[in-house]
Design a protein around this motif. Structure first.
Motif, PDB file in Angstrom:
ATOM      1  N   LEU A   1      17.761  52.800 -56.358  1.00 18.12           N
ATOM      2  CA  LEU A   1      18.245  51.421 -56.419  1.00 18.12           C
ATOM      3  C   LEU A   1      19.242  51.156 -55.299  1.00 18.12           C
ATOM      4  O   LEU A   1      19.207  50.090 -54.664  1.00 18.12           O
ATOM      5  CB  LEU A   1      18.888  51.141 -57.782  1.00 18.12           C
ATOM      6  CG  LEU A   1      17.933  50.853 -58.938  1.00 18.12           C
ATOM      7  CD1 LEU A   1      18.694  50.814 -60.257  1.00 18.12           C
ATOM      8  CD2 LEU A   1      17.195  49.524 -58.717  1.00 18.12           C
ATOM      9  N   ARG A   2      20.128  52.118 -55.059  1.00 20.94           N
ATOM     10  CA  ARG A   2      21.091  51.954 -53.965  1.00 20.94           C
ATOM     11  C   ARG A   2      20.387  51.901 -52.616  1.00 20.94           C
ATOM     12  O   ARG A   2      20.874  51.263 -51.685  1.00 20.94           O
ATOM     13  CB  ARG A   2      22.117  53.092 -53.981  1.00 20.94           C
ATOM     14  CG  ARG A   2      23.118  53.001 -55.132  1.00 20.94           C
ATOM     15  CD  ARG A   2      24.293  53.937 -54.917  1.00 20.94           C
ATOM     16  NE  ARG A   2      23.885  55.328 -54.932  1.00 20.94           N
ATOM     17  CZ  ARG A   2      23.824  56.073 -56.025  1.00 20.94           C
ATOM     18  NH1 ARG A   2      24.120  55.556 -57.205  1.00 20.94           N
ATOM     19  NH2 ARG A   2      23.456  57.342 -55.955  1.00 20.94           N
ATOM     20  N   GLN A   3      19.251  52.580 -52.513  1.00 19.80           N
ATOM     21  CA  GLN A   3      18.501  52.590 -51.256  1.00 19.80           C
ATOM     22  C   GLN A   3      17.581  51.380 -51.109  1.00 19.80           C
ATOM     23  O   GLN A   3      16.941  51.209 -50.067  1.00 19.80           O
ATOM     24  CB  GLN A   3      17.674  53.877 -51.165  1.00 19.80           C
ATOM     25  CG  GLN A   3      18.526  55.142 -51.078  1.00 19.80           C
ATOM     26  CD  GLN A   3      17.709  56.409 -51.227  1.00 19.80           C
ATOM     27  OE1 GLN A   3      16.556  56.390 -51.689  1.00 19.80           O
ATOM     28  NE2 GLN A   3      18.297  57.532 -50.821  1.00 19.80           N
ATOM     29  N   GLY A   4      17.492  50.555 -52.156  1.00 18.66           N
ATOM     30  CA  GLY A   4      16.666  49.352 -52.087  1.00 18.66           C
ATOM     31  C   GLY A   4      15.217  49.539 -52.482  1.00 18.66           C
ATOM     32  O   GLY A   4      14.391  48.641 -52.259  1.00 18.66           O
TER      33      GLY A   4
ATOM     34  N   ALA B   1      39.542  51.352 -52.658  1.00 15.81           N
ATOM     35  CA  ALA B   1      39.472  52.743 -52.193  1.00 15.81           C
ATOM     36  C   ALA B   1      38.204  53.457 -52.647  1.00 15.81           C
ATOM     37  O   ALA B   1      37.814  54.459 -52.044  1.00 15.81           O
ATOM     38  CB  ALA B   1      40.695  53.513 -52.675  1.00 15.81           C
ATOM     39  N   VAL B   2      37.564  52.957 -53.703  1.00 14.39           N
ATOM     40  CA  VAL B   2      36.390  53.665 -54.239  1.00 14.39           C
ATOM     41  C   VAL B   2      35.118  52.832 -54.209  1.00 14.39           C
ATOM     42  O   VAL B   2      34.065  53.301 -54.626  1.00 14.39           O
ATOM     43  CB  VAL B   2      36.652  54.135 -55.693  1.00 14.39           C
ATOM     44  CG1 VAL B   2      37.693  55.228 -55.717  1.00 14.39           C
ATOM     45  CG2 VAL B   2      37.083  52.977 -56.581  1.00 14.39           C
ATOM     46  N   LEU B   3      35.186  51.611 -53.731  1.00 12.27           N
ATOM     47  CA  LEU B   3      33.981  50.789 -53.656  1.00 12.27           C
ATOM     48  C   LEU B   3      33.034  51.340 -52.599  1.00 12.27           C
ATOM     49  O   LEU B   3      33.474  51.772 -51.528  1.00 12.27           O
ATOM     50  CB  LEU B   3      34.335  49.342 -53.299  1.00 12.27           C
ATOM     51  CG  LEU B   3      34.971  48.488 -54.400  1.00 12.27           C
ATOM     52  CD1 LEU B   3      35.407  47.147 -53.825  1.00 12.27           C
ATOM     53  CD2 LEU B   3      34.011  48.273 -55.553  1.00 12.27           C
ATOM     54  N   ASP B   4      31.733  51.302 -52.878  1.00  6.51           N
ATOM     55  CA  ASP B   4      30.793  51.695 -51.839  1.00  6.51           C
ATOM     56  C   ASP B   4      30.594  50.525 -50.868  1.00  6.51           C
ATOM     57  O   ASP B   4      31.043  49.400 -51.104  1.00  6.51           O
ATOM     58  CB  ASP B   4      29.464  52.173 -52.433  1.00  6.51           C
ATOM     59  CG  ASP B   4      28.716  51.101 -53.207  1.00  6.51           C
ATOM     60  OD1 ASP B   4      28.826  49.908 -52.852  1.00  6.51           O
ATOM     61  OD2 ASP B   4      28.021  51.446 -54.168  1.00  6.51           O
ATOM     62  N   MET B   5      29.928  50.792 -49.765  1.00  5.56           N
ATOM     63  CA  MET B   5      29.820  49.790 -48.701  1.00  5.56           C
ATOM     64  C   MET B   5      29.088  48.528 -49.167  1.00  5.56           C
ATOM     65  O   MET B   5      29.435  47.409 -48.778  1.00  5.56           O
ATOM     66  CB  MET B   5      29.107  50.379 -47.489  1.00  5.56           C
ATOM     67  CG  MET B   5      29.967  51.325 -46.680  1.00  5.56           C
ATOM     68  SD  MET B   5      29.294  51.638 -45.024  1.00  5.56           S
ATOM     69  CE  MET B   5      27.797  52.516 -45.433  1.00  5.56           C
ATOM     70  N   LYS B   6      28.076  48.703 -50.015  1.00  4.38           N
ATOM     71  CA  LYS B   6      27.306  47.549 -50.459  1.00  4.38           C
ATOM     72  C   LYS B   6      28.156  46.616 -51.303  1.00  4.38           C
ATOM     73  O   LYS B   6      28.127  45.388 -51.128  1.00  4.38           O
ATOM     74  CB  LYS B   6      26.079  48.017 -51.248  1.00  4.38           C
ATOM     75  CG  LYS B   6      25.151  46.871 -51.646  1.00  4.38           C
ATOM     76  CD  LYS B   6      23.883  47.406 -52.280  1.00  4.38           C
ATOM     77  CE  LYS B   6      22.920  46.265 -52.607  1.00  4.38           C
ATOM     78  NZ  LYS B   6      21.665  46.780 -53.206  1.00  4.38           N
ATOM     79  N   GLN B   7      28.937  47.182 -52.227  1.00  2.00           N
ATOM     80  CA  GLN B   7      29.787  46.352 -53.076  1.00  2.00           C
ATOM     81  C   GLN B   7      30.873  45.664 -52.260  1.00  2.00           C
ATOM     82  O   GLN B   7      31.142  44.471 -52.428  1.00  2.00           O
ATOM     83  CB  GLN B   7      30.413  47.206 -54.182  1.00  2.00           C
ATOM     84  CG  GLN B   7      29.413  47.659 -55.236  1.00  2.00           C
ATOM     85  CD  GLN B   7      30.039  48.631 -56.221  1.00  2.00           C
ATOM     86  OE1 GLN B   7      30.658  49.619 -55.839  1.00  2.00           O
ATOM     87  NE2 GLN B   7      29.878  48.352 -57.498  1.00  2.00           N
ATOM     88  N   LEU B   8      31.500  46.404 -51.354  1.00  2.00           N
ATOM     89  CA  LEU B   8      32.548  45.823 -50.526  1.00  2.00           C
ATOM     90  C   LEU B   8      31.970  44.743 -49.612  1.00  2.00           C
ATOM     91  O   LEU B   8      32.579  43.685 -49.418  1.00  2.00           O
ATOM     92  CB  LEU B   8      33.227  46.921 -49.703  1.00  2.00           C
ATOM     93  CG  LEU B   8      34.516  46.530 -48.970  1.00  2.00           C
ATOM     94  CD1 LEU B   8      35.563  46.010 -49.953  1.00  2.00           C
ATOM     95  CD2 LEU B   8      35.057  47.716 -48.182  1.00  2.00           C
ATOM     96  N   GLY B   9      30.775  45.008 -49.076  1.00  4.20           N
ATOM     97  CA  GLY B   9      30.126  44.004 -48.235  1.00  4.20           C
ATOM     98  C   GLY B   9      29.835  42.727 -48.994  1.00  4.20           C
ATOM     99  O   GLY B   9      29.981  41.624 -48.463  1.00  4.20           O
TER     100      GLY B   9
ATOM    101  N   GLU C   1      24.531  45.941 -41.993  1.00  6.11           N
ATOM    102  CA  GLU C   1      23.697  46.477 -40.918  1.00  6.11           C
ATOM    103  C   GLU C   1      23.779  48.000 -40.889  1.00  6.11           C
ATOM    104  O   GLU C   1      22.795  48.670 -40.601  1.00  6.11           O
ATOM    105  CB  GLU C   1      24.124  45.877 -39.579  1.00  6.11           C
ATOM    106  CG  GLU C   1      23.700  44.411 -39.438  1.00  6.11           C
ATOM    107  CD  GLU C   1      23.847  43.877 -38.031  1.00  6.11           C
ATOM    108  OE1 GLU C   1      24.794  44.302 -37.339  1.00  6.11           O
ATOM    109  OE2 GLU C   1      23.023  43.037 -37.635  1.00  6.11           O
ATOM    110  N   THR C   2      24.951  48.553 -41.213  1.00  7.89           N
ATOM    111  CA  THR C   2      25.078  50.011 -41.330  1.00  7.89           C
ATOM    112  C   THR C   2      24.167  50.548 -42.425  1.00  7.89           C
ATOM    113  O   THR C   2      23.580  51.621 -42.302  1.00  7.89           O
ATOM    114  CB  THR C   2      26.541  50.395 -41.637  1.00  7.89           C
ATOM    115  OG1 THR C   2      27.377  49.935 -40.575  1.00  7.89           O
ATOM    116  CG2 THR C   2      26.692  51.903 -41.779  1.00  7.89           C
ATOM    117  N   LEU C   3      24.020  49.757 -43.506  1.00 10.75           N
ATOM    118  CA  LEU C   3      23.166  50.146 -44.632  1.00 10.75           C
ATOM    119  C   LEU C   3      21.687  49.841 -44.388  1.00 10.75           C
ATOM    120  O   LEU C   3      20.848  50.142 -45.233  1.00 10.75           O
ATOM    121  CB  LEU C   3      23.621  49.416 -45.901  1.00 10.75           C
ATOM    122  CG  LEU C   3      24.993  49.810 -46.457  1.00 10.75           C
ATOM    123  CD1 LEU C   3      25.451  48.800 -47.499  1.00 10.75           C
ATOM    124  CD2 LEU C   3      24.948  51.205 -47.059  1.00 10.75           C
ATOM    125  N   ASN C   4      21.381  49.221 -43.244  1.00  5.23           N
ATOM    126  CA  ASN C   4      20.003  48.805 -42.936  1.00  5.23           C
ATOM    127  C   ASN C   4      19.430  47.873 -44.005  1.00  5.23           C
ATOM    128  O   ASN C   4      18.234  47.934 -44.328  1.00  5.23           O
ATOM    129  CB  ASN C   4      19.089  50.023 -42.767  1.00  5.23           C
ATOM    130  CG  ASN C   4      19.458  50.852 -41.560  1.00  5.23           C
ATOM    131  OD1 ASN C   4      19.746  50.314 -40.494  1.00  5.23           O
ATOM    132  ND2 ASN C   4      19.466  52.161 -41.719  1.00  5.23           N
TER     133      ASN C   4
END
Length: 470
Positions: A125-128, A266-274, A305-308
């Motif tokens: 799911l995280r990978q889409g 401090a603990v959010l992953d990039m997708k959530q922060l984005g 974009e980092t996460l593609n």
């Protein structure tokens, strides 16, 4: 913050530390007790399969272990003297190009196999890979004798996959049935997650008030249950901020997004922060602070974009382009609209593409290139027929109305504006209704229809007032 050395981290991985055990979840499976009940030969069978797959692949112990764990530890696993953690088995399966299920064929290993499937589903799911998760979890749910708590967790993953695939009614039905089970059994943490996901379902359905009701329930239960999960709290706070945004309350939305970041930056992953940065960008845009809006949109774009993540990258380009249009910079906006549309074209997106192409048409129109604007809006309208996103269709109709009016086709313009207004009212978006009514009023005024223009100006004002007071 205390950080372990690389050597210490390796030892922790090899011993299975850092992996959240199923027994630590509310409504747990009592995983440790079940693992002890496994056949003494289970580690040997697992190790034998790993060794067989490694030799078949022609790989050495070092080639599989690399820098993630030691060759000696992998040798112990193959000999049946050590049991790999979830993460270690994932790494091994990837390096040996075998699905995790291959290593867990023994019926005695079924509980462990179920946990690996659920972990793999979350990873995908995280990978889409929503379609892959749908297939995987549907197969899992078809297994007999699954504990109800496991079924509920699996349904949560399946519902998220369905939402990502835009099968929203099906996801809502699944979530509703699962919520009944978790509420009956008192699984409060899992219920919080389900409430949050139900809010997301109604938000995707463009029903922000119903979405907000579910997110309020999620936050209330989170606090009542004394849950200590900052990432979950940040997600709920960010979602509730979305409701303020669509209600035309940008300052409240900004406060909500900032609270979400404060809860767990401090603990959010990039997708959530984005996603939170994207919300801040839109809220600052609505608040009239276009400089900060662009700043947060650019931050969010860099993360996605980092996460593609092509769709989110295109969405952010659309948001940034609309901000630039508001600033009177159609040339810069056009470049963003077209880049985003090209990205979506490559991945076959049918939902968001019409929105970006309509934006590119408006950018050309604002530059005085009416012929190019007509070509692009025709494409946007054609593609809008296949879009499941009502706001993409609304954007295409609204901009088509502007272009038809400038082209001297008043009846066509009226039809396009009326269609856009109908969508805005059907999804309950007062801000969108206000924008369409205002553009419609301007066209009517220029056509000399002062009476109806006044009525549309009044509609635009009243819609904005509803949005502010919602």
């Amino acid at each position: 913050m205390f950080r372990r050395s690389a050597a210490t981290r390796k030892k922790y991985i090899e011993k299975g530390f850092g992996v959240v055990s199923p027994s630590r979840r509310e409504g747990k499976l009592a995983g440790s007790a079940r693992v002890r009940a496994l056949s003494p030969r289970t580690p040997e069978l697992l190790g034998a399969r790993i060794r067989k797959a490694r030799l078949a692949a022609g790989l050495s112990l070092a080639a599989v272990a690399q820098t993630d764990f030691s060759r000696a530890y992998l040798n112990q696993i193959e000999l049946g003297r050590a049991r790999p953690s979830t993460r270690i088995l994932q790494i091994i399966s990837e390096r040996l190009r075998r699905p995790i299920e291959y290593f867990l064929q023994d019926p005695q290993n079924s509980i462990l196999a179920v946990e690996f499937v659920l972990t793999e589903a979350r990873t995908r799911l995280r990978q889409g890979d929503a379609a892959g998760v749908q297939t995987m979890v549907t197969g899992l749910l078809a297994r007999p004798h699954l504990p109800l708590e496991v079924k509920c967790r699996a349904r949560l993953s399946l519902a998220e996959a369905l939402l990502n695939l835009r099968s929203i009614p099906e996801a809502i039905d699944l979530l509703r049935a699962t919520i009944r089970d978790t509420e009956t059994n008192g699984w409060r943490i899992l219920t919080v997650e389900l409430y949050d996901k139900m809010g997301s379902a109604y938000y995707l359905r463009r029903q922000p008030h119903e979405a907000g009701r579910w997110w309020d329930k999620a936050l209330s239960l989170y606090e009542d249950a004394n849950v200590n999960d900052p990432v979950l709290k940040a997600r709920i706070l960010g979602h509730r901020a979305n409701v303020h945004y669509v209600a035309g309350q940008p300052r409240e939305a900004i406060a909500g997004y900032e609270a979400a970041i404060e809860a767990a930056e401090a603990v959010l992953d990039m997708k959530q922060l984005g996603g939170i940065y994207e919300g801040l960008a839109m809220a600052f845009d609505r608040a009239g602070d276009l400089t900060r809006a662009l700043e947060y949109a650019q931050r969010s774009l860099r993360l996605f974009e980092t996460l593609n993540d092509v769709r989110m990258s295109a969405q952010l380009r659309n948001n940034m382009a609309e901000i630039l249009l508001h600033q009177g910079q159609p040339i810069e906006a056009e470049a963003l609209f077209l880049t985003g549309a090209e990205q979506l074209q490559r991945v076959g997106d049918k939902d968001l593409y019409p929105h970006l192409m309509a934006g590119a048409a408006e950018a050309a129109f604002d530059q005085g290139n009416h012929e190019l604007a007509k070509t692009r809006i025709a494409l946007a309208l054609a593609r809008a027929k296949a879009s499941n996103d009502p706001l993409a269709r609304l954007a295409a109709f609204r901009i088509a109305g502007r272009i038809a009016h400038a082209d001297g086709r008043p009846d066509d313009a009226r039809g396009q504006f009326e269609a856009a207004l109908q969508i805005a009212q059907s999804v309950g978006s007062a801000m969108e209704e206000s924008q369409v009514a205002y553009d419609y009023a301007q066209a009517l005024e220029e056509q000399g229809n002062a009476t109806e223009a006044l009525a549309r100006y009044r509609q635009a004002y009243q819609a904005r007032q509803r949005a502010v007071s919602a």
